[in-house]
Design a protein around this motif. Structure first.
Motif, PDB file in Angstrom:
ATOM      1  N   ARG A 646       0.836  -1.053   0.156  1.00 21.57           N
ATOM      2  CA  ARG A 646       0.112  -0.048  -0.268  1.00 21.57           C
ATOM      3  C   ARG A 646       0.766   1.117   0.000  1.00 21.57           C
ATOM      4  NH1 ARG A 646      -5.394   0.982   2.382  1.00 21.57           N
ATOM      5  NH2 ARG A 646      -5.373  -1.367   3.123  1.00 21.57           N
ATOM      6  N   TYR A 709       7.364 -13.414   1.535  1.00 24.77           N
ATOM      7  CA  TYR A 709       7.728 -11.957   2.327  1.00 24.77           C
ATOM      8  C   TYR A 709       8.378 -11.817   3.074  1.00 24.77           C
ATOM      9  CZ  TYR A 709       5.652  -8.657   6.359  1.00 24.77           C
ATOM     10  OH  TYR A 709       5.259  -7.936   7.678  1.00 24.77           O
ATOM     11  N   SER A 713      10.079  -7.666   2.432  1.00 28.71           N
ATOM     12  CA  SER A 713      10.636  -6.183   3.470  1.00 28.71           C
ATOM     13  C   SER A 713      11.828  -5.896   3.476  1.00 28.71           C
ATOM     14  CB  SER A 713       9.790  -7.211   4.969  1.00 28.71           C
ATOM     15  OG  SER A 713       9.068  -7.538   4.779  1.00 28.71           O
ATOM     16  N   ARG A 714      12.960  -6.858   3.202  1.00 25.67           N
ATOM     17  CA  ARG A 714      14.085  -6.870   3.220  1.00 25.67           C
ATOM     18  C   ARG A 714      14.214  -5.544   1.827  1.00 25.67           C
ATOM     19  NH1 ARG A 714      19.047  -6.907   0.552  1.00 25.67           N
ATOM     20  NH2 ARG A 714      18.275  -8.064  -1.009  1.00 25.67           N
ATOM     21  N   VAL A 717      12.976  -2.373   3.332  1.00 21.96           N
ATOM     22  CA  VAL A 717      13.493  -1.429   3.912  1.00 21.96           C
ATOM     23  C   VAL A 717      14.828  -1.140   2.736  1.00 21.96           C
ATOM     24  CG1 VAL A 717      15.752  -1.587   5.193  1.00 21.96           C
ATOM     25  CG2 VAL A 717      13.664  -2.691   5.624  1.00 21.96           C
ATOM     26  N   GLU A 718      15.687  -1.808   2.027  1.00 21.19           N
ATOM     27  CA  GLU A 718      16.721  -1.384   1.005  1.00 21.19           C
ATOM     28  C   GLU A 718      16.810   0.314   0.493  1.00 21.19           C
ATOM     29  OE1 GLU A 718      19.274  -3.906  -0.685  1.00 21.19           O
ATOM     30  OE2 GLU A 718      19.847  -2.795  -2.013  1.00 21.19           O
ATOM     31  N   LYS A 720      13.218   2.031   0.384  1.00 16.45           N
ATOM     32  CA  LYS A 720      13.301   3.256   0.852  1.00 16.45           C
ATOM     33  C   LYS A 720      12.267   3.766   0.157  1.00 16.45           C
ATOM     34  CE  LYS A 720      16.527   4.715   4.211  1.00 16.45           C
ATOM     35  NZ  LYS A 720      18.100   4.001   4.046  1.00 16.45           N
ATOM     36  N   ASP A 722       7.952   4.689  -0.490  1.00 12.63           N
ATOM     37  CA  ASP A 722       7.161   5.469  -0.441  1.00 12.63           C
ATOM     38  C   ASP A 722       6.324   3.943  -0.725  1.00 12.63           C
ATOM     39  OD1 ASP A 722       4.955   6.489   1.021  1.00 12.63           O
ATOM     40  OD2 ASP A 722       5.121   7.983   0.310  1.00 12.63           O
ATOM     41  N   CYS A 723       6.228   3.053   0.931  1.00 14.19           N
ATOM     42  CA  CYS A 723       4.869   2.034   0.290  1.00 14.19           C
ATOM     43  C   CYS A 723       4.686   1.133   1.186  1.00 14.19           C
ATOM     44  CB  CYS A 723       4.680   1.122  -0.719  1.00 14.19           C
ATOM     45  SG  CYS A 723       6.770   0.812  -1.360  1.00 14.19           S
ATOM     46  N   GLY A 724       4.367   0.400   2.190  1.00 10.85           N
ATOM     47  CA  GLY A 724       3.873  -0.368   3.449  1.00 10.85           C
ATOM     48  C   GLY A 724       3.482  -1.689   2.663  1.00 10.85           C
ATOM     49  N   LEU A 725       4.233  -2.670   3.607  1.00 13.27           N
ATOM     50  CA  LEU A 725       4.125  -3.966   2.673  1.00 13.27           C
ATOM     51  C   LEU A 725       3.103  -4.738   4.520  1.00 13.27           C
ATOM     52  CD1 LEU A 725       5.012  -6.153   0.660  1.00 13.27           C
ATOM     53  CD2 LEU A 725       6.906  -6.949   2.303  1.00 13.27           C
ATOM     54  N   VAL A 726       2.520  -5.758   4.116  1.00 12.15           N
ATOM     55  CA  VAL A 726       1.613  -6.394   5.301  1.00 12.15           C
ATOM     56  C   VAL A 726       1.502  -7.984   4.509  1.00 12.15           C
ATOM     57  CG1 VAL A 726       0.217  -6.751   6.656  1.00 12.15           C
ATOM     58  CG2 VAL A 726       0.402  -4.484   5.431  1.00 12.15           C
ATOM     59  N   LEU A 728      -0.672 -11.111   4.945  1.00  9.94           N
ATOM     60  CA  LEU A 728      -2.029 -11.508   5.433  1.00  9.94           C
ATOM     61  C   LEU A 728      -2.005 -13.070   5.741  1.00  9.94           C
ATOM     62  CD1 LEU A 728      -3.921  -8.584   3.648  1.00  9.94           C
ATOM     63  CD2 LEU A 728      -3.775  -8.960   5.994  1.00  9.94           C
TER      64      LEU A 728
END
Lengths: 966, 85, 233
Positions: A646, A709, A713-714, A717-718, A720, A722-726, A728
């Protein structure tokens, strides 16, 4: 018998008699006795037979530093009689006999000793041809006990524990260290393998009560200190990285994590080496002292003490205190330092001989010690001719030297150096957070040991962040505790160095002569130190002998590697309780109720198929698949990885991690997603759904869920972005409703417009199904009209029930993983990691369409650009067997052979009821990829099966079943 | 079992962590030769020494960087990506 | 349409052991596993609190967003707080939050319904949520987890994310009138395995699974009048 009056710190409880049997005879001992002490007190000095020559043996160390007394107690093997506590009703037999301890038929082996030369095993096993013959023989004659396969299963839970400072050894130095560390504020655990703490401080007394009281005082303080836990009968069995130590007690293993470790394990007393030094009655001086002060047993009535240090003089005084007569104190040193003990013995009229040794020990008719021949020795240790003299005795104490109990120090990575004055290896460089004190550190005098303990304890506490290290001066030793050459030559040998393996001095001479003159080689060739006591009483002497034979110093010879465990650990302790994490779908109970046969899929258990009474596995699978084609089926696909990304750069993120393009995809659409690694190899696949402009919901394979996942996620982080991972995966359940009737079934449960116009193939919609908020995707993996329905996990069973009820009229049935595999194979859909391997790239499996090399970047792009330029090495193709094929059917991984060479392999194969023949996927050489090419598949027994390359899909090639009929 | 220190969650047994690999400079994909790229993709430096690596504390999914001396088998320090500058 | 019944992720492993069921927060949950529930709880009791309603959110904007919704957030990472109404707010790492309603609470529903803004990523939570209590609870933890739980006790507001019996968990220690106890959460799909494992180990220690009735105030935290027990009558 030989029980003496009450000793102040004795372990035995005189009010509790313990009855037991040994070699078929009834015995009595006291609670607190070891098996060996009870037998000794009862006059039973012959307690075992040696491993190789079956010589009679008695107590040597009384400290688990030898295995002279190795017993079987019913189903319990490897019972070490010299330390194992006596229990009521024990039924003990010596393990190494044929026909019992007294009448062991194998005792004649000693007469044939010349046929069992050193290196015998090494040579016997050298030839592969003879190996089976020798193996049978050895298994028969050398077994240490008899296994009882009906031994009950016992559960030994393991547990973790933590402390600031772990002190190993609760003797004077260890107790002092514990108090010093705890005084600085550290939480301290003290372990001691003995049944009771106190160590040598409570038995090496020389008849001096003040020495005992000093230790007693320390022990009382330790017991009452609020920050100290004292664990008796607990062995620190190894020292692993970052101060991790398994602590073994009678019940279980505790994995102790300490901030700092103090090794205060003391030293192993070493036998002197002379002819017949193994007779029952000949024992280490410290063993005699243990018998006296722990078990209140007089070790002998008339004893000779062979010594070369101050300890032997204390042994003599302790023997006298226990009511024994000391016939002579024989000191191997030419010059004996003056001491209070020497004066005391002199006053008591004991004969004191300097520059003397024991030439040999003599057995009586019972095979036990009856006397000893003494001799004078010169400065080099050689026997002075004509100096022999016989003395009658039933006890012979050996106090000629020590070896440090440094096993754990070595394991921790300590560098040791040989100190010539001490004649001992001492730590020269300790690893961070590891400390040593007391005799293992080369400190022998009682006051000095305690001072050394205080120093080490404070330093360990400081390392753990409590207090500061203190400078304590530890007095240097005034005399050496160990003799450089405790060996007396004898032409007839039987002067034992290793009692476990019956190794004599000449065995070492022969080994060196044969060229095994390095300590590691000598060990393997001679088996010194390889017996159950792992060299505790033998390695140091072997090292001294090798040093002398090769003209080296002990420092140059060096030591062998000290490996875990310090003492053997029961396998039941190691097994403990195992944890095998299992992941279950929220529908697991529903599957089980429907008769599912489960298969392991990564951490998950998934229904392979649903068993029906009277129907074979394969028939069940075909019926499930048939139901999907003819009506409607329901499969739990909740094990798929389910992720959400997202944010404004969510599309960019997906563009980078997958080979396809997602920024151009409209909201409400889904798209296949192929993931490659940096080398361009396919590693995962899934479906990406755009549920809002900046929200993507996407799936991964079942097996890849956790790793994908984690890696995404890594990358987030690397990069940067503008989004977030969730993740589910666990929060959402998913099921696939597939088949011609799927739309009609779903329509009963949702208000969603299910027409092709409103909800086209590959669309995604959010709505409610059976009142549950859901994400719906139109998918076609199995080649039917179908919906993947994703809902919160806690509503999954409710939705499943609703769908099954709604589908009842249409003949709905659940289908499992195997049916799904067949259905997708009919459509020619590959499964990443079944139909691909660790080298497969998208081009060779015909997935060029899923790769967008025109994107600026995605993982694997640069490698795929290179691969694109090169000719393909293989192709994944469809094949089928002839319609009337009746012979053997190839299996997955069977090879395709062309011109006698490997030309590929089968990746999937199944009989398709809809196609009416066996169909499959296979890797073949590019030259064989044209439809119509004949290929030969080699099956298990080597026979060849002919097949033909064909186009895919095998079934419904135009995907008509997923389209609205017009 | 060895210990590893997560900058957020603290010191834990190594079994709570996943190792990813050494952080290495990536050649410019647009300008490097195929051989340079293949060297980056397939070859790793196995010589012992001080290395920077990606590690993940798996129960919390926390990625971080560890500087590790593979010769002395010692973790020198750990930090979150971006905290180093 | 009425909300459908919630099913605990532990339902499948409990179904053949539970003696009596009840409903809490719309979830079917065991009221009792047997007459000795209370006795087991004294030694090593394992309770299922999965029924409590939860919501999660993460991202750099999460804390402000929660504050605007009237949810207090813990100032330190890996710590937790209880709001006055009993809501548990746990900060997982630096920017992720787990909100667990007290019985009857509505924060979780409000959070789930709210529209997330910039750098706010909702994390739906359908965890298996367990409670471990009893005098032998520390022993049970030491048999299943390599984390030193003493580190949680001194300040009482720390939480840890660690691995228990091979499963990733979030765990915190609470002190109450009934003595110290532990709350832990894991992904629901691992929950059945973890529940069965802990119940087996607890059995060795004289404890086992404990139903909601015997848990009493332990299940509600700051709420001694347990509303779901009345619903059951």
């Amino acid at each position: 018998m030989t029980r003496i009056p009450v000793m102040p710190d004795e372990w035995v409880d005189r009010c509790r008699v313990v009855r037991f049997r040994f070699e078929g005879h009834a015995f009595e001992g006291l609670a607190g006795d070891s098996i060996a002490s009870a037998l000794w007190a009862a006059g039973q000095r012959t307690q075992g037979r040696s491993f190789k020559y079956h010589r009679v043996r008695g107590i040597l160390s009384a400290a688990n530093h030898d295995v002279n007394v190795m017993l079987q107690d019913g189903p319990r093997l490897n019972t070490r009689g010299d330390v194992v506590a006596l229990r009521e009703g024990m039924d003990l037999t010596a393990v190494n006999t044929f026909g019992g301890l007294a009448q062991d038929r194998a005792r004649v082996l000693g007469l044939f000793a010349r046929f069992l030369p050193v290196g015998f095993y090494y040579k016997a096993f050298h030839s592969k041809r003879l190996f089976p013959k020798w193996e049978r023989l050895f298994r028969r004659i050398t077994g240490l006990g008899v296994l009882d396969f009906d031994t009950p299963h016992i559960r030994t839970p393991k547990c973790y524990d933590f402390c600031d400072v772990l002190v190993i050894g609760a003797g004077p130095s260890g107790l002092a260290a514990a108090l010093s560390a705890a005084g600085a504020g550290a939480s301290v655990v003290v372990v001691d393998e003995n049944a009771r703490a106190g160590g040598s401080g409570l038995f090496q007394l020389g008849g001096d009560e003040a020495r005992r009281l000093q230790t007693r005082t320390l022990l009382d303080k330790v017991r009452t200190h609020p920050r100290i836990r004292l664990l008796e009968a607990t062995c620190a069995a190894a020292c692993y990285a970052d101060h991790w130590l398994p602590l073994i007690d009678a019940e279980r293993m505790t994995k102790m994590r300490a901030q700092a470790v103090v090794v205060a394990g003391g030293a192993f007393e070493q036998p002197a080496v002379f002819r017949n030094n193994d007779l029952p009655g000949v024992m280490l001086g410290s063993a005699m002292q243990r018998l006296i002060y722990r078990y209140a047993v007089r070790p002998a009535n008339r004893a000779v003490v062979l010594t070369a240090n101050a300890d032997g003089y204390r042994v003599a005084l302790d023997l006298i205190a226990a009511g024994a007569v000391v016939a002579a104190v024989v000191d191997m040193r030419a010059v004996v330092p003056s001491s209070a003990q020497l004066d005391e013995l002199s006053r008591k009229g004991v004969e004191l001989l300097a520059g003397h040794a024991v030439y040999e020990a003599h057995a009586g008719l019972d095979g036990e010690l009856a006397g000893a021949t003494l001799c004078r020795i010169d400065a080099a240790g050689a026997v002075v001719p004509g100096s022999l003299r016989r003395v009658d005795c039933d006890g012979l104490a050996m106090s000629t030297g020590w070896a440090p109990s440094a096993n754990l120090l070595y394991q921790a990575g300590t560098k040791m150096r040989f100190d010539d004055l001490l004649q001992q290896f001492v730590p020269s460089r300790l690893p961070e957070g590891v400390f040593a004190c007391g005799r293992v550190n080369g400190v022998y005098q009682l006051d000095a040991r305690m001072a050394d303990g205080r120093r080490a304890g404070a330093a360990a506490a400081a390392h753990a962040g409590c207090g500061t290290a203190v400078d304590i001066t530890v007095d240097a030793e005034s005399e050496s505790p160990s003799l450089a050459w405790p060996v007396v030559a004898h032409p007839d040998g039987k002067n034992f160095v290793d009692f476990d393996e019956d190794l004599q001095v000449k065995d070492f001479e022969n080994a060196v002569q044969e060229g095994y003159d390095n300590i590691e080689l000598l060990k393997r060739f001679s088996t010194v130190g390889m017996g159950p006591s792992q060299g505790k009483h033998s390695n140091m002497t072997a090292l001294r002998i090798l040093a002398r034979l090769t003209g080296k110093s002990p420092q140059q010879v060096g030591t062998t590697t000290a490996r875990p465990f310090f003492h053997p650990v029961p396998l039941s302790h190691l097994a403990g309780r195992g944890f095998s994490p299992q992941r279950h779908s929220p529908l697991h109970g529903r599957h089980a109720a429907l008769g599912a046969v489960f298969m392991q899929a990564g951490a998950w258990e998934r229904p392979e198929y649903y068993a029906v009474a009277g129907r074979s596995r394969i028939d069940c699978i075909r019926a499930e698949a048939g139901r999907v084609r003819s009506a409607v089926g329901l499969i739990d696909v909740g094990t798929l990885g389910k992720l959400e990304v997202r944010g404004p750069q969510a599309a960019e993120f997906l563009n980078r991690v997958y080979a396809g393009r997602y920024d151009t995809m409209p909201v409400g659409a889904t798209r296949y997603a192929l993931m490659c690694d940096e080398s361009g190899v396919m590693v995962d696949e899934g479906v990406v759904a755009r549920v809002a402009d900046d929200v993507f919901y996407f799936t991964t394979t079942t097996s890849g869920a956790a790793t994908v996942y984690r890696e995404l996620s890594r990358l987030n982080v690397e990069w940067k972005l503008d989004c977030g991972l969730v993740n589910l995966t666990g929060a959402y359940a998913a099921m696939n409703l597939a088949g011609p009737a799927s739309r009609a079934v779903l329509a009963q449960l949702t208000d969603q417009d299910l027409s092709s116009q409103a909800f086209p193939y590959l669309g995604v919609r959010t709505g409610t199904v059976a009142g549950i908020a859901a994400r719906l995707m139109r998918v076609g993996f199995v080649g039917e009209w179908g919906y993947e329905i994703h809902v919160p996990a806690e509503y999954a069973p409710t939705l499943w029930d609703a769908l099954m009820t709604a589908g009842e009229a249409s003949g709905i049935a659940p289908f499992g993983v195997e049916a799904q595999r067949l259905l997708r194979l009919e459509k020619g859909h590959l499964i990443v990691s079944q139909d691909t391997d660790g080298l497969s790239n998208p081009f060779e499996v015909g997935m060029d369409w899923a790769v967008r090399l025109d994107k600026p970047f995605f993982t694997g792009k640069r490698s795929l650009q290179i691969i694109r330029k090169m000719p393909l090495k293989r192709r994944l193709v469809g094949f089928h067997l002839p319609e009337n094929h009746t012979g053997q059917v190839p299996l997955e991984c069977h090879l395709i052979i062309a011109d006698g060479d490997i030309a590929g392999r089968v990746t999937s194969i199944a009989w398709s009821p809809n196609v009416g023949r066996h169909i499959g996927l296979a890797f073949v050489l590019p030259s064989m990829a044209e439809p119509g090419t004949q290929i030969s598949i080699r099956v298990t027994d080597g026979a060849m099966v002919q097949a033909e390359v064909c186009t895919t899909p095998f079934f419904d090639p135009d995907d008509l079943r997923q389209k609205e009929s017009s | 079992m060895k210990l590893m220190t997560c900058p957020i969650n603290g010191t834990r047994p190594i079994s709570e962590f996943a190792y990813w690999g050494e952080i290495r400079p990536v050649p410019d994909a647009d300008t490097c030769s195929d051989a340079q790229w293949a060297d980056y993709v397939f070859n790793r430096n196995g010589a012992p020494g001080v290395k920077k690596e990606w590690w993940c504390h798996t129960p919390s999914n926390t990625w971080f960087i560890a500087e590790r001396d593979t010769e002395k088998d010692k973790v020198l320090r750990t930090w979150l990506h971006g905290d180093d500058k | 349409m009425n909300a459908p019944l919630r099913i605990s992720p532990l339902h499948d492993v409990q179904v053949s052991h539970a003696a009596r069921w009840t409903q809490a927060e719309g979830m079917q949950t065991p009221a009792s596993f047997g007459a000795d529930d209370a006795a087991k709880l004294v030694l090593a009791g394992i309770g299922d609190l999965s029924f409590r309603r939860r919501a999660g959110v993460k991202g750099a904007g999460a804390a402000n967003w929660l504050n605007a919704l009237g949810i207090a957030t813990p100032p330190r990472h890996n710590s937790f707080l209880h709001m006055d109404d009993g809501t548990l707010v746990a900060r997982l790492g630096t920017t992720e939050y787990l909100i667990e309603d007290a019985p009857g609470g509505t924060h979780a529903d409000r959070i789930s319904a709210a529209t997330p803004g910039e750098r706010i990523y909702p994390v739906p939570r359908f965890d298996a949520a367990l409670l471990i209590a009893g005098t032998r609870a520390p022993e049970l933890l030491r048999q299943t987890c390599a984390f030193d739980f003493d580190r949680l006790l001194p300040d009482g507001q720390a939480l840890a994310m660690t691995s228990m019996a091979g499963v990733g968990i979030t765990v915190l220690a609470l002190d109450g009138p009934a003595g110290p106890h532990f709350r832990l959460w894991c992904d629901g799909t691992w929950g059945g395995y973890l529940w069965a494992t802990l119940v087996e180990v607890a059995g060795d220690l004289g404890g086992g699974a404990v139903g909601l009735d015997a848990l009493g105030s332990l299940a509600g935290q700051h709420n001694d009048a347990s509303p779901w027990r009345h619903a059951n009558n």
